[in-house]
Design an enzyme around this catalytic site. Sequence first.
Site, mmCIF file in Angstrom:
data_model
loop_
_atom_site.group_PDB
_atom_site.id
_atom_site.type_symbol
_atom_site.label_atom_id
_atom_site.label_comp_id
_atom_site.label_asym_id
_atom_site.label_seq_id
_atom_site.Cartn_x
_atom_site.Cartn_y
_atom_site.Cartn_z
ATOM 1 N N GLU A 1 -50.129 63.450 13.255
ATOM 2 C CA GLU A 1 -50.427 62.244 12.492
ATOM 3 C C GLU A 1 -49.358 61.185 12.728
ATOM 4 O OE1 GLU A 1 -51.123 63.429 8.426
ATOM 5 O OE2 GLU A 1 -52.613 64.906 9.052
ATOM 6 N N CYS B 1 -44.681 54.892 12.361
ATOM 7 C CA CYS B 1 -43.956 56.129 12.081
ATOM 8 C C CYS B 1 -44.558 57.213 12.969
ATOM 9 C CB CYS B 1 -44.121 56.473 10.595
ATOM 10 S SG CYS B 1 -43.463 58.078 10.126
ATOM 11 N N CYS C 1 -43.528 71.708 11.572
ATOM 12 C CA CYS C 1 -42.066 71.603 11.574
ATOM 13 C C CYS C 1 -41.452 72.975 11.330
ATOM 14 C CB CYS C 1 -41.598 70.631 10.491
ATOM 15 S SG CYS C 1 -39.800 70.404 10.509
ATOM 16 N N CYS D 1 -38.988 72.699 4.793
ATOM 17 C CA CYS D 1 -38.488 72.285 3.475
ATOM 18 C C CYS D 1 -39.575 72.525 2.428
ATOM 19 C CB CYS D 1 -38.086 70.813 3.495
ATOM 20 S SG CYS D 1 -36.824 70.455 4.725
ATOM 21 N N CYS E 1 -41.996 69.530 1.331
ATOM 22 C CA CYS E 1 -42.646 68.727 2.370
ATOM 23 C C CYS E 1 -43.921 69.401 2.873
ATOM 24 C CB CYS E 1 -41.655 68.532 3.510
ATOM 25 S SG CYS E 1 -42.357 67.766 4.977
ATOM 26 N N CYS F 1 -44.210 59.672 2.898
ATOM 27 C CA CYS F 1 -43.200 60.653 3.299
ATOM 28 C C CYS F 1 -43.536 62.025 2.752
ATOM 29 C CB CYS F 1 -41.836 60.306 2.710
ATOM 30 S SG CYS F 1 -41.133 58.824 3.336
HETATM 31 N N1 SAH Z 1 -37.656 65.959 9.708
HETATM 32 C C1 SAH Z 1 -37.066 64.696 9.503
HETATM 33 C C2 SAH Z 1 -38.048 63.543 9.582
HETATM 34 C C3 SAH Z 1 -39.386 63.719 8.947
HETATM 35 S S1 SAH Z 1 -39.393 63.881 7.192
HETATM 36 C C4 SAH Z 1 -36.315 64.657 8.174
HETATM 37 O O1 SAH Z 1 -36.430 65.606 7.392
HETATM 38 O O2 SAH Z 1 -35.580 63.690 7.956
HETATM 39 C C5 SAH Z 1 -39.168 62.201 6.673
HETATM 40 C C6 SAH Z 1 -38.623 62.027 5.266
HETATM 41 O O3 SAH Z 1 -39.590 62.430 4.296
HETATM 42 C C7 SAH Z 1 -37.357 62.830 4.967
HETATM 43 O O4 SAH Z 1 -36.364 62.001 4.435
HETATM 44 C C8 SAH Z 1 -37.826 63.819 3.908
HETATM 45 O O5 SAH Z 1 -36.759 64.188 3.064
HETATM 46 C C9 SAH Z 1 -38.909 63.034 3.219
HETATM 47 N N2 SAH Z 1 -39.869 63.846 2.458
HETATM 48 C C10 SAH Z 1 -40.353 65.056 2.785
HETATM 49 N N3 SAH Z 1 -41.224 65.490 1.835
HETATM 50 C C11 SAH Z 1 -41.269 64.529 0.896
HETATM 51 C C12 SAH Z 1 -42.007 64.370 -0.331
HETATM 52 N N4 SAH Z 1 -42.871 65.290 -0.749
HETATM 53 N N5 SAH Z 1 -41.816 63.232 -1.037
HETATM 54 C C13 SAH Z 1 -40.975 62.256 -0.595
HETATM 55 N N6 SAH Z 1 -40.288 62.348 0.552
HETATM 56 C C14 SAH Z 1 -40.428 63.460 1.286
HETATM 57 FE FE1 SF4 Z 2 -39.429 69.189 8.569
HETATM 58 FE FE2 SF4 Z 2 -40.479 68.014 6.424
HETATM 59 FE FE3 SF4 Z 2 -38.076 69.156 6.263
HETATM 60 FE FE4 SF4 Z 2 -38.380 66.870 7.667
HETATM 61 S S1 SF4 Z 2 -38.648 67.146 5.463
HETATM 62 S S2 SF4 Z 2 -37.256 68.738 8.262
HETATM 63 S S3 SF4 Z 2 -40.482 67.209 8.481
HETATM 64 S S4 SF4 Z 2 -40.021 70.219 6.693
#
Ligand code: SAH
Ligand code: SF4
Length: 345
Positions: free
Chosen positions: A93, A106, A113, A117, A120, A334
């Site tokens: 996406e 973006c 991934c 996390c 996410c 995000c």
């Molecule tokens: N993997 C990289 C880039 C993709 S994630 C990273 O982690 O930075 C992009 C951003 O989305 C990151 O700052 C992450 O902390 C944020 N993010 C992930 N899940 C989220 C959520 N449920 N609500 C708000 N931000 C989120």
């Molecule tokens: Fe991966 Fe989502 Fe964590 Fe970014 S925030 S490192 S995309 S799992």
Amino acid sequence: MSERLNLKGMSQKRLEEFFVGIGEKPYRGRQVMKWIYTHGESDFLKMTDLPVPLREKLSEIAKISVIKPVERYCSGDGSEKFVFELEDGERIESVYIPTEERKTVCVSTQVGCPIGCDFCATGLLGYRRNLTSAEIIDQHLQAGLLTGMHGAITNVVFMGMGEPLLNLDEVIPAIEILLSNFGFELSSRRITVSTCGIPEKIYNLADSGLRVKLAVSLNATTDAQREKIMPSFATIDEIIKAAKYYAQKTRRWVTFEYVLIRGINDSLSDAKRLAGLIKDVPSKVNLIPYNKFSVSKYEPPDMKTILRFQAYMLENQITAIIRESRGQDIFAACGQLGSKPVEKI
Ligand code: SAH
Ligand code: SF4
């Protein structure tokens, strides 16, 4: 027939070398780059400033791949999410985010991934594979063409699905194409790479000479708290040290991203600790209220808590912006990428 070499995604240098390798002059590489990225062309036979025999030869030995848009969602706020299908059937996406001042794309860097996390949606999908530089750069090209904004995209953020620093070998050529005069001619200050914080790779990117902006997703103020929500490669101190090196080496401010999650990392003590942690780093803070998705287990804090957190930062001379989440209605914000498939299960 042997596999044709894909010329999309090759840096200017590699493309010039390719042409030298087939007995041509290096400038042919620059011409072909213009066709691919400025004109969005993928058929060698239509490259009218190349001699016909060369066009025919290229059609035999090389190709220009194109990712296939299969779904498109338009948000009420103007942002759009695209689902692209790759040659092997995997899906990724990308999001187009317009504002008055800038038009941002973006892009994703991996299918799923590997970090995983807890907050996410992409992380919950699991990991399939790295994207190629062709698949990364094509998201920018196709998003521009599909929105009618080709040539007018001002910013690119590597904040889609995946961890860009775990795929630097492909991310770097994609950045080089964004920067190239024969690619997208973007300034390095308009490109942001976002990472969960892998010090070794942050040092590598700092030393690459690319000088793109770095965003570090800190998301917590103690190691114990961070480990609860995201698997970590390093301690917070090690991550901050790498961020500081990045800022000094590139002479660019680093952005610390901080997803505010109710009851987890949103207290005033967190705000105090955060201010202390980053005080020596030339940086600003993006506060991102947690975005929910179908199977999410957390909640965003209430507005009062978010504002209190921000106020503490501001009182301590730290630039802290509450990031408005765009495209929530189409699951493009995000942390929400990939959340639709999860919802269907
Ligand atoms: N993997 C990289 C880039 C993709 S994630 C990273 O982690 O930075 C992009 C951003 O989305 C990151 O700052 C992450 O902390 C944020 N993010 C992930 N899940 C989220 C959520 N449920 N609500 C708000 N931000 C989120
Ligand atoms: Fe991966 Fe989502 Fe964590 Fe970014 S925030 S490192 S995309 S799992």
